[in-house]
Design a protein around this motif. Structure first.
Motif, PDB file in Angstrom:
ATOM      1  N   SER A 337      75.629  16.460 -19.025  1.00 13.40           N
ATOM      2  CA  SER A 337      76.366  16.941 -17.854  1.00 13.40           C
ATOM      3  C   SER A 337      76.772  15.828 -16.907  1.00 13.40           C
ATOM      4  N   VAL A 338      76.282  14.611 -17.126  1.00 19.18           N
ATOM      5  CA  VAL A 338      76.662  13.484 -16.286  1.00 19.18           C
ATOM      6  C   VAL A 338      78.173  13.272 -16.301  1.00 19.18           C
ATOM      7  N   VAL A 339      78.856  13.733 -17.341  1.00 14.10           N
ATOM      8  CA  VAL A 339      80.308  13.570 -17.416  1.00 14.10           C
ATOM      9  C   VAL A 339      81.045  14.883 -17.180  1.00 14.10           C
ATOM     10  N   ASP A 340      80.365  15.885 -16.657  1.00 15.06           N
ATOM     11  CA  ASP A 340      81.049  17.111 -16.271  1.00 15.06           C
ATOM     12  C   ASP A 340      81.870  16.854 -15.002  1.00 15.06           C
ATOM     13  N   GLY A 341      82.917  17.599 -14.820  1.00 19.85           N
ATOM     14  CA  GLY A 341      83.712  17.479 -13.604  1.00 19.85           C
ATOM     15  C   GLY A 341      84.893  16.535 -13.776  1.00 19.85           C
ATOM     16  N   GLU A 342      85.498  16.177 -12.635  1.00 16.52           N
ATOM     17  CA  GLU A 342      86.737  15.405 -12.644  1.00 16.52           C
ATOM     18  C   GLU A 342      86.622  14.136 -11.802  1.00 16.52           C
ATOM     19  N   THR A 343      85.449  13.509 -11.831  1.00 13.85           N
ATOM     20  CA  THR A 343      85.260  12.265 -11.086  1.00 13.85           C
ATOM     21  C   THR A 343      84.934  11.123 -12.039  1.00 13.85           C
ATOM     22  N   MET A 344      85.288   9.916 -11.602  1.00 12.21           N
ATOM     23  CA  MET A 344      85.022   8.706 -12.371  1.00 12.21           C
ATOM     24  C   MET A 344      84.220   7.756 -11.491  1.00 12.21           C
ATOM     25  N   GLN A 345      83.080   7.330 -11.971  1.00 12.49           N
ATOM     26  CA  GLN A 345      82.156   6.491 -11.207  1.00 12.49           C
ATOM     27  C   GLN A 345      82.589   5.030 -11.227  1.00 12.49           C
ATOM     28  N   TRP A 346      82.760   4.438 -10.042  1.00 12.04           N
ATOM     29  CA  TRP A 346      83.053   3.009  -9.921  1.00 12.04           C
ATOM     30  C   TRP A 346      81.819   2.211  -9.507  1.00 12.04           C
ATOM     31  N   MET A 347      80.984   2.795  -8.678  1.00 11.29           N
ATOM     32  CA  MET A 347      79.782   2.093  -8.215  1.00 11.29           C
ATOM     33  C   MET A 347      78.816   3.126  -7.653  1.00 11.29           C
ATOM     34  N   THR A 348      77.527   2.903  -7.877  1.00  9.13           N
ATOM     35  CA  THR A 348      76.518   3.818  -7.347  1.00  9.13           C
ATOM     36  C   THR A 348      75.721   3.148  -6.232  1.00  9.13           C
ATOM     37  N   ALA A 349      75.166   3.968  -5.360  1.00 14.57           N
ATOM     38  CA  ALA A 349      74.275   3.453  -4.327  1.00 14.57           C
ATOM     39  C   ALA A 349      73.067   2.774  -4.971  1.00 14.57           C
ATOM     40  N   ALA A 350      72.619   3.318  -6.088  1.00 13.19           N
ATOM     41  CA  ALA A 350      71.467   2.733  -6.778  1.00 13.19           C
ATOM     42  C   ALA A 350      71.727   1.282  -7.151  1.00 13.19           C
ATOM     43  N   GLU A 351      72.944   0.983  -7.631  1.00 15.25           N
ATOM     44  CA  GLU A 351      73.258  -0.390  -8.012  1.00 15.25           C
ATOM     45  C   GLU A 351      73.048  -1.357  -6.844  1.00 15.25           C
ATOM     46  N   ILE A 352      73.417  -0.911  -5.652  1.00 14.43           N
ATOM     47  CA  ILE A 352      73.283  -1.788  -4.472  1.00 14.43           C
ATOM     48  C   ILE A 352      71.824  -2.122  -4.214  1.00 14.43           C
ATOM     49  N   TRP A 353      70.949  -1.149  -4.365  1.00 17.61           N
ATOM     50  CA  TRP A 353      69.526  -1.423  -4.140  1.00 17.61           C
ATOM     51  C   TRP A 353      68.969  -2.377  -5.192  1.00 17.61           C
ATOM     52  N   PHE A 354      69.437  -2.263  -6.419  1.00 19.98           N
ATOM     53  CA  PHE A 354      68.969  -3.197  -7.453  1.00 19.98           C
ATOM     54  C   PHE A 354      69.540  -4.595  -7.219  1.00 19.98           C
ATOM     55  N   LEU A 355      70.759  -4.683  -6.719  1.00 20.65           N
ATOM     56  CA  LEU A 355      71.300  -5.988  -6.332  1.00 20.65           C
ATOM     57  C   LEU A 355      70.461  -6.603  -5.222  1.00 20.65           C
ATOM     58  N   ARG A 356      70.078  -5.790  -4.269  1.00 18.64           N
ATOM     59  CA  ARG A 356      69.225  -6.277  -3.181  1.00 18.64           C
ATOM     60  C   ARG A 356      67.859  -6.708  -3.712  1.00 18.64           C
ATOM     61  N   ALA A 357      67.342  -5.961  -4.690  1.00 24.91           N
ATOM     62  CA  ALA A 357      66.045  -6.312  -5.265  1.00 24.91           C
ATOM     63  C   ALA A 357      66.096  -7.685  -5.919  1.00 24.91           C
ATOM     64  N   GLU A 358      67.177  -7.946  -6.673  1.00 25.76           N
ATOM     65  CA  GLU A 358      67.304  -9.256  -7.305  1.00 25.76           C
ATOM     66  C   GLU A 358      67.572 -10.341  -6.278  1.00 25.76           C
ATOM     67  N   ALA A 359      68.369 -10.030  -5.256  1.00 28.88           N
ATOM     68  CA  ALA A 359      68.631 -11.004  -4.196  1.00 28.88           C
ATOM     69  C   ALA A 359      67.331 -11.409  -3.501  1.00 28.88           C
ATOM     70  N   ALA A 360      66.456 -10.436  -3.266  1.00 32.26           N
ATOM     71  CA  ALA A 360      65.161 -10.745  -2.651  1.00 32.26           C
ATOM     72  C   ALA A 360      64.327 -11.621  -3.573  1.00 32.26           C
ATOM     73  N   LEU A 361      64.400 -11.337  -4.865  1.00 28.59           N
ATOM     74  CA  LEU A 361      63.677 -12.139  -5.850  1.00 28.59           C
ATOM     75  C   LEU A 361      64.139 -13.590  -5.806  1.00 28.59           C
ATOM     76  N   ARG A 362      65.403 -13.788  -5.485  1.00 31.45           N
ATOM     77  CA  ARG A 362      65.985 -15.134  -5.449  1.00 31.45           C
ATOM     78  C   ARG A 362      65.926 -15.766  -4.062  1.00 31.45           C
ATOM     79  N   GLY A 363      65.356 -15.054  -3.094  1.00 33.61           N
ATOM     80  CA  GLY A 363      65.144 -15.626  -1.765  1.00 33.61           C
ATOM     81  C   GLY A 363      66.371 -15.640  -0.878  1.00 33.61           C
ATOM     82  N   TRP A 364      67.334 -14.744  -1.128  1.00 32.33           N
ATOM     83  CA  TRP A 364      68.529 -14.694  -0.291  1.00 32.33           C
ATOM     84  C   TRP A 364      68.190 -14.042   1.052  1.00 32.33           C
ATOM     85  N   SER A 365      68.833 -14.501   2.095  1.00 28.58           N
ATOM     86  CA  SER A 365      68.538 -13.999   3.435  1.00 28.58           C
ATOM     87  C   SER A 365      68.959 -12.538   3.594  1.00 28.58           C
TER      88      SER A 365
END
Length: 525
Positions: A337-365
């Motif tokens: 059902s993840v592909v039910d409906g008429e929307t196309m995903q470009w970016m998720t909020a979850a991705e941003i948190w994982f980017l932040r997690a890796e940024a923290a791992l790398r010591g970014w401010s």
């Protein structure tokens, strides 16, 4: 059919507005209709160009176009999905016999339906003389970067910075030059749109979940900048950190609570490819990871197998195996059902948190804490798909991906090459923590296989099974796996001199075994 007609007419209207002759007004003015002046005042001469852009970052119709633009490339190389169909007698993309007739669609969709319409917006704004029209240029550039970084991440060098000049439109940029242009355009848009946060003129033309809200578009552009900053971390860590910290410290903010989706008006192509055609199924990796983790998202991502012998289990297919006929594996798990409906995903909020997690791992401010961000990413994904049990899931420090067992041929069985767990290992090495972050990011970005394939190439995570049959003739290493797609045949036929120069911008030959600029072998730290 009505939707297709509507889309075609909209595109024709966009072209007609922006490519009219000098006699347009005298010839086409309807005394009982809307004047050109009124159309201009309503920005329709600009707004019409956004429709084809929105519908072609991912081509949404016809479904076979998406199948070739995305599904039989990024979706399979990411370890998300596998066809049960033995296309061309198993001599196809899945067995590394790259199909020129298939693999040109990401290129043609971008250069026929995105890049020209961005230029049309720029020209219309320039001719109009209204300084506030610059907001439309910034918005078009954000969409252009959304599309073209994906194209570059498939082929490498692209036609980008010189595209708008007829004399140089055929010339290629190296991927490094293109990425620097992406950063410049995103930075200009983030800063330039700040003055228009209360502007409502984009609302009638915005097909996204951002609904014409310029403040949210700034967040999306800033989030996209963070994605691309992390993409280049292994090849240019200084530029990566600079751009990443610009995003993390920007007053624009990040899309941490909203998913970026396009309201296309068309059924999701995967629903057709999987449901109507039976041409795509769950991958072996998805079975190993989701089943091994006892991940409840499996119920949204996939359907239980229809093959009676599998007793309703979730069952995947390993890529690059010998398939005698479609009927062998078509009864395995289809897309859910993840592909039910008429929307196309470009970016998720979850991705941003994982980017932040890796940024923290790398010591970014201003990145925050890796563990907290990692857990926020998992929670955001569970929330997105309305799945319960996230707290118990995050506390699970025993479950690991399971070994894959082929339901029909034991020759395709394979041990999962990692004992990665779910609960964040704060005492682990940076490499071990990164594997956890990227594996959960990979799960959360489903079904966007192109982005997942890029992250796999960048980091090596999650572990993707090698193909069993390699028909590349030695150009693609089975264990290193496919790294890019060769330049498209139509470009070689019509723009050969510039393609020849572009090949010199690669790190090797024009084949699927050559790494992209940002794809650096070795450790991630």
């Amino acid at each position: 059919m009505n939707k297709l007609i509507k889309y075609t007419l909209t595109s024709i209207v966009a072209v007609s507005f922006l490519n009219c002759t000098g006699d347009f007004e005298s010839i086409n003015t309807d005394p009982n209709g809307i004047s050109n002046e009124s159309l201009t005042q309503m920005n329709n001469h600009i707004g019409g160009s956004f429709t084809p852009m929105f519908l072609n970052v991912f081509n949404v119709t016809p479904a076979w176009n998406y199948q070739l633009q995305q599904n039989l490339m990024g979706d399979v190389y990411s370890g998300y999905m596998t066809p049960p169909t033995p296309f061309a007698g198993n001599v196809n993309n899945m067995t590394y016999s790259l199909m020129d007739g298939w693999n040109g669609f990401p290129w043609s969709d971008a250069y026929e339906n995105v890049m020209p319409f961005v230029l049309d917006v720029k020209n219309a704004v320039a001719v109009g003389g209204d300084e506030s029209g610059v907001k439309f240029v910034h918005l078009a550039n954000i969409i252009r970067v959304s599309a073209m970084h994906r194209v570059s991440d498939i082929y490498g060098p692209i036609r980008y910075t010189k595209f708008d000049d007829f004399a140089t439109t055929g010339e290629y940029d190296s991927q490094e030059v293109a990425y620097n242009a992406f950063f410049n355009e995103l930075g200009d848009a983030i800063d330039g749109l700040a003055a228009y946060e209360n502007d409502t003129q984009f609302i009638p033309f915005d097909m996204s979940s951002l609904a014409g809200n310029i403040a949210l578009w700034r967040k999306y552009a800033n989030s996209l900048r963070l994605r691309l900053a992390m993409r280049i971390v292994n090849v240019d860590p200084v530029l990566s950190k600079t751009q990443g910290e610009l995003s993390l410290n920007s007053n624009a903010g990040l899309l941490e609570t909203i998913d970026m989706k396009i309201n296309t008006g068309f059924s999701h192509p995967i629903a057709t490819i999987s449901g109507s055609w039976g041409d795509i199924r769950m991958s072996a990796e998805m079975e190993s990871i989701l089943s091994g983790f006892k991940d409840n998202r499996i119920e949204k991502y996939f359907n239980p197998a229809e093959d009676a012998s599998l007793a309703g289990a979730y069952k995947g297919i390993r890529m690059g195996i010998a398939i005698e006929a479609k009927g062998q594996y078509v009864g395995h798990s289809s897309i859910g059902s993840v592909v039910d409906g008429e929307t196309m995903q470009w970016m998720t909020a979850a991705e941003i948190w994982f980017l932040r997690a890796e940024a923290a791992l790398r010591g970014w401010s201003n990145a925050g804490d890796s563990k907290s961000n990692y857990e926020a990413g998992v929670k955001a994904s569970f929330t997105q798909h309305n799945v319960a049990g996230v707290d118990a899931y995050l506390a699970d420090n025993t479950s690991t991906p399971k070994d894959f067992v082929d339901a029909l041929n034991p020759a395709n069985n394979i041990t999962y090459p990692s004992t990665i767990k779910i609960a964040f290992n704060s005492n682990g090495t940076n490499e071990e923590k990164l594997e956890q972050i990227i594996t959960q990011k990979w799960i959360a970005m489903f079904p966007d296989g192109q982005e997942a394939w890029s992250e796999f190439r960048r980091t090596g995570y999650p572990k993707i099974f090698p193909v069993v049959i390699n028909n590349s003739g030695g150009t693609i290493d089975t264990n290193i796996q496919i790294r890019r797609i060769n330049f498209v045949q139509n470009e070689k036929n019509t723009n050969n001199a510039n393609v020849t120069k572009a090949i010199t911008l690669l790190n090797g030959s024009d084949n699927g075994g050559t790494r992209l600029w940002w794809d650096v072998s070795g450790s991630n730290f």
